[in-house]
Design a protein around this motif. Sequence first.
Motif, PDB file in Angstrom:
ATOM      1  N   UNK A   1      47.809   9.687  73.225  1.00  0.00           N
ATOM      2  CA  UNK A   1      47.011   9.548  72.049  1.00  0.00           C
ATOM      3  C   UNK A   1      48.060  10.182  70.979  1.00  0.00           C
ATOM      4  N   UNK A   2      48.255   9.163  69.866  1.00  0.00           N
ATOM      5  CA  UNK A   2      49.156   9.467  68.688  1.00  0.00           C
ATOM      6  C   UNK A   2      48.421   9.157  67.373  1.00  0.00           C
ATOM      7  N   UNK A   3      48.341  10.294  66.669  1.00  0.00           N
ATOM      8  CA  UNK A   3      47.652   9.871  65.343  1.00  0.00           C
ATOM      9  C   UNK A   3      48.598   9.053  64.434  1.00  0.00           C
ATOM     10  N   UNK A   4      47.987   8.205  63.519  1.00  0.00           N
ATOM     11  CA  UNK A   4      48.695   7.238  62.858  1.00  0.00           C
ATOM     12  C   UNK A   4      48.434   7.405  61.418  1.00  0.00           C
ATOM     13  N   UNK A   5      49.345   7.234  60.527  1.00  0.00           N
ATOM     14  CA  UNK A   5      48.706   7.348  58.964  1.00  0.00           C
ATOM     15  C   UNK A   5      47.747   6.505  58.574  1.00  0.00           C
ATOM     16  N   UNK A   6      47.047   6.867  57.704  1.00  0.00           N
ATOM     17  CA  UNK A   6      45.679   5.995  57.214  1.00  0.00           C
ATOM     18  C   UNK A   6      45.851   6.067  55.761  1.00  0.00           C
ATOM     19  N   UNK A   7      46.062   4.929  55.209  1.00  0.00           N
ATOM     20  CA  UNK A   7      46.075   4.964  53.810  1.00  0.00           C
ATOM     21  C   UNK A   7      46.724   6.191  53.156  1.00  0.00           C
ATOM     22  N   UNK A   8      48.098   6.285  53.279  1.00  0.00           N
ATOM     23  CA  UNK A   8      48.616   7.404  52.831  1.00  0.00           C
ATOM     24  C   UNK A   8      48.634   7.218  51.098  1.00  0.00           C
ATOM     25  N   UNK A   9      48.200   8.320  50.255  1.00  0.00           N
ATOM     26  CA  UNK A   9      48.347   8.131  48.849  1.00  0.00           C
ATOM     27  C   UNK A   9      49.819   7.951  48.618  1.00  0.00           C
TER      28      UNK A   9
ATOM     29  N   UNK B   1      49.498  -0.446  77.944  1.00  0.00           N
ATOM     30  CA  UNK B   1      48.280  -1.348  77.121  1.00  0.00           C
ATOM     31  C   UNK B   1      48.158  -0.421  75.711  1.00  0.00           C
ATOM     32  N   UNK B   2      47.752  -1.215  74.865  1.00  0.00           N
ATOM     33  CA  UNK B   2      47.587  -0.428  73.427  1.00  0.00           C
ATOM     34  C   UNK B   2      46.092  -0.447  72.891  1.00  0.00           C
ATOM     35  N   UNK B   3      45.684   0.459  72.555  1.00  0.00           N
ATOM     36  CA  UNK B   3      44.167   0.391  72.056  1.00  0.00           C
ATOM     37  C   UNK B   3      44.502   1.326  70.787  1.00  0.00           C
ATOM     38  N   UNK B   4      43.909   0.441  69.506  1.00  0.00           N
ATOM     39  CA  UNK B   4      44.035   1.321  68.409  1.00  0.00           C
ATOM     40  C   UNK B   4      42.399   1.676  68.012  1.00  0.00           C
ATOM     41  N   UNK B   5      41.964   3.025  67.500  1.00  0.00           N
ATOM     42  CA  UNK B   5      40.683   3.404  67.452  1.00  0.00           C
ATOM     43  C   UNK B   5      40.615   4.187  66.164  1.00  0.00           C
ATOM     44  N   UNK B   6      39.638   4.395  65.520  1.00  0.00           N
ATOM     45  CA  UNK B   6      39.391   5.252  64.360  1.00  0.00           C
ATOM     46  C   UNK B   6      38.364   6.391  64.590  1.00  0.00           C
ATOM     47  N   UNK B   7      38.988   7.481  64.552  1.00  0.00           N
ATOM     48  CA  UNK B   7      38.280   8.851  64.781  1.00  0.00           C
ATOM     49  C   UNK B   7      38.564   9.736  63.723  1.00  0.00           C
ATOM     50  N   UNK B   8      37.414  10.419  63.396  1.00  0.00           N
ATOM     51  CA  UNK B   8      37.424  11.349  62.230  1.00  0.00           C
ATOM     52  C   UNK B   8      38.320  11.022  60.831  1.00  0.00           C
TER      53      UNK B   8
ATOM     54  N   UNK C   1      40.578   8.953  60.882  1.00  0.00           N
ATOM     55  CA  UNK C   1      41.875   8.568  61.009  1.00  0.00           C
ATOM     56  C   UNK C   1      41.994   7.726  62.043  1.00  0.00           C
ATOM     57  N   UNK C   2      43.206   7.131  62.059  1.00  0.00           N
ATOM     58  CA  UNK C   2      43.526   6.199  62.983  1.00  0.00           C
ATOM     59  C   UNK C   2      44.270   6.798  64.212  1.00  0.00           C
ATOM     60  N   UNK C   3      44.227   6.227  65.366  1.00  0.00           N
ATOM     61  CA  UNK C   3      44.784   6.766  66.516  1.00  0.00           C
ATOM     62  C   UNK C   3      45.106   5.535  67.402  1.00  0.00           C
ATOM     63  N   UNK C   4      46.393   5.672  67.911  1.00  0.00           N
ATOM     64  CA  UNK C   4      46.789   4.699  68.932  1.00  0.00           C
ATOM     65  C   UNK C   4      46.889   5.229  70.065  1.00  0.00           C
ATOM     66  N   UNK C   5      46.428   4.567  71.220  1.00  0.00           N
ATOM     67  CA  UNK C   5      46.261   5.066  72.621  1.00  0.00           C
ATOM     68  C   UNK C   5      46.814   4.258  73.574  1.00  0.00           C
ATOM     69  N   UNK C   6      48.127   4.737  73.965  1.00  0.00           N
ATOM     70  CA  UNK C   6      48.637   4.077  75.129  1.00  0.00           C
ATOM     71  C   UNK C   6      48.003   4.626  76.586  1.00  0.00           C
ATOM     72  N   UNK C   7      48.021   3.613  77.368  1.00  0.00           N
ATOM     73  CA  UNK C   7      47.764   3.902  79.019  1.00  0.00           C
ATOM     74  C   UNK C   7      48.636   3.013  79.854  1.00  0.00           C
ATOM     75  N   UNK C   8      48.675   3.807  80.994  1.00  0.00           N
ATOM     76  CA  UNK C   8      49.489   3.204  82.065  1.00  0.00           C
ATOM     77  C   UNK C   8      49.000   3.539  83.102  1.00  0.00           C
ATOM     78  N   UNK C   9      48.752   2.555  84.238  1.00  0.00           N
ATOM     79  CA  UNK C   9      48.560   3.010  85.370  1.00  0.00           C
ATOM     80  C   UNK C   9      49.608   3.783  86.309  1.00  0.00           C
ATOM     81  N   UNK C  10      50.847   3.465  86.112  1.00  0.00           N
ATOM     82  CA  UNK C  10      51.793   3.995  87.249  1.00  0.00           C
ATOM     83  C   UNK C  10      53.191   4.261  86.219  1.00  0.00           C
ATOM     84  N   UNK C  11      53.535   5.472  86.035  1.00  0.00           N
ATOM     85  CA  UNK C  11      54.685   5.861  85.259  1.00  0.00           C
ATOM     86  C   UNK C  11      55.417   6.818  85.982  1.00  0.00           C
TER      87      UNK C  11
END
Length: 527
Positions: A59-67, A82-89, A91-101
Motif C-alpha cells: 500500500x502506497x499513499x499517493x498525492x491527492x490534489x496537491x496545492x 495487479x493494481x487497485x487504486x482506492x480512496x481512504x481518509x 487520500x488516494x492509495x495504490x495497492x499492489x498485490x501478487x500471489x508469488x514473489x
Amino acid sequence: MKKLQLYLLAALIAIAGLAAIVYKWKVLNFPLQPATEVEVWSVQARVEFTPRRAANKVNLLLPTNPPGFTILDERFIARGYSLLEEVRRDEREAQWTIRRASGKQALYYRATVVRGQDADPAFDDPPKVGPVAELEEPWATAAQTLLGQVREGSADIVTFAQELVRRFSTDNGSQEVALLSERLQDPAERAGFLVQLLSTRHIPARVIYGFTLGDTHRDEAMLPWLQVHNGVRWATIDPRSAAEGWPRDLFLWSRSGPDILNVDDNPGARVEYTVSRNLADAMAVAERRLEVQNANLVNYSLLSLPLQAQEVYRTLLLVPLGAFIMLVLRNLVGVKTYGTFMPVLIALAFRETALVAGIVLFVVVIGLGLLVRFYMERLRLLLVPRLTAILIIVVLLMAAVSVVSNRLGVEVGLSVALFPMVIMAMTIERISIAWDERGGGSALREAVGTLLVAALAYLVMSWDPIEHFVFVFPEALLVLLALTLVLGRYSGYRLSELFRFRNLARESEQPRDPPPAPPADSGSVAG
C-alpha cells in the motif's frame, strides 16, 4: 441616442473579449507567446523490499490534489503485480498485490507535475485536537514550564506555535527544550511531539508531509510541515525555520501521517523519491492541464478539432485581422484599393509565396492579363463572356509562368498557383475599367494601394506571435469587432486628405490684406 448605444455595445463586446483573454491567460495558463516553455517535474517513488512470504500486498499513499500543482499524468510500474487504486481518509492509495514473489522487489509510481493556481491553499478539513503528550517526571514539568514561557512570548495561536517551533529549532535552546529533545530521533518525531504539546493547550494541530520541487534530485527526503488551526483556517509552519505560510515549491504528498508505505509483515520496506526538472512546451502543458481539470473546456474549443482543421482555422482567424488593417488604411489613412477584401486574399497568397516573390508574380500575371484585356476591348464582348475569357487567360498565364519557372530552376514560380484565380481575373477587369474611366495614373495608384495593403496585412498575418495569439485567444476578434463598430461611425478627414488640402489650410491661416480705404473728396465748395 443611437451613437451612445453603439459605443455601449462596443464597450461590452470589448470587455467580454478582454475578460476571456485574461481568464485563459491567468487562470488556464495559456501562453501569450509561441514556443514558450514551462517547468515540468517528474516525481518518482520507488518502493523496494525483500518479501518474507510468497503473497504480498503493498500500500502506497499517493498525492491527492496537491496545492499549487497539477498532476498531468501518472504511471504505475510493477511487473507481475495487479493494481487497485482506492480512496481512504480523503487520500488516494495504490495497492499492489501478487500471489508469488521472490527476490528483491521494485515497484514504481511516476507522476508528471506542473504548477497550478492554488498558491495559498484553503484546507477545509475540520479542526480536531489530537492526543496530548503523556510524559513522566521530570519531562512533564519541563513541558509545562516551556509552554508557559511560550505563551508569554506569543500573541495568538499561530505565533504561539511559531514560538514553540523556534525554541525547538534553535541550537542554544533552554534546559527544558534540551530535556524534551532527548527522545526525539528525527524531524518527523519532533513535529509529532510538537502536535502533542499543542494539544495540551487545546490547539488543533497536525503534521503534513511533502518535499520541495526544485532542480533534479535523487533520494529526495520526505519532510514534515506543521499546521495549526487558528479558528478560521489552517496555518502552515515550517518546523525548521518557524516561518508561517504555504511554501510556493512545496509538493504535498500526505495529510494523514508519516505511514506513506505499508508492506504486510515487512518493516524493512522503504520508499525512495526522485525529482527530475525539465522544460516543456507551455501550450501542450496548458492543454493537458485543462483536460485534467475540466475536459469540457477542451471539448468545446478549437483545441478539440483534428489537426488538419486546426491548421485551417489558424489561417481563417487571421482574415478578420487583415480586414481590420484594410479598414484602418482605407478609412483613416485614405489608401485606395480595388475591392474590399481583395487585398486580404492576396495577403493570404503571400503567406505561401513570400512577400517579394508574391509581388513579382502578381505584377507579372496582372500585367500580361491587362494586355489581353485591352485587346479584348476591340472584340466588344459582353461582361460575363469577357470575365470568363479573362479567367481562362489567367489560368493559362499561371500555368505558363509555372512551366517556365520550372525549366529555369526558379522554384518560387511554382507557387503562383496559390493565388486565387477569380480574384486575379476580377482585379484585371477592375484595373481596365478604372483605366478607361479615370486614366492610367489613377488605375495604377489604386493597384499600388492594393499591393501596399496586401503587403502590410501579410507582414502582420505572417508574424508567428500574432498567429499564435489569435488561434489560442480567438476572443481577441471580439476586441477587433468593437474597434470596427467604433470606426464605423468615423466620417472625419483622412490622413491623405490632410496632405491633399494642406495648401488650402495654409492659405486660410494667412492674414488677409485689409480692404482699400475709400478715396477722399477731391472737390470743395467755395465759401
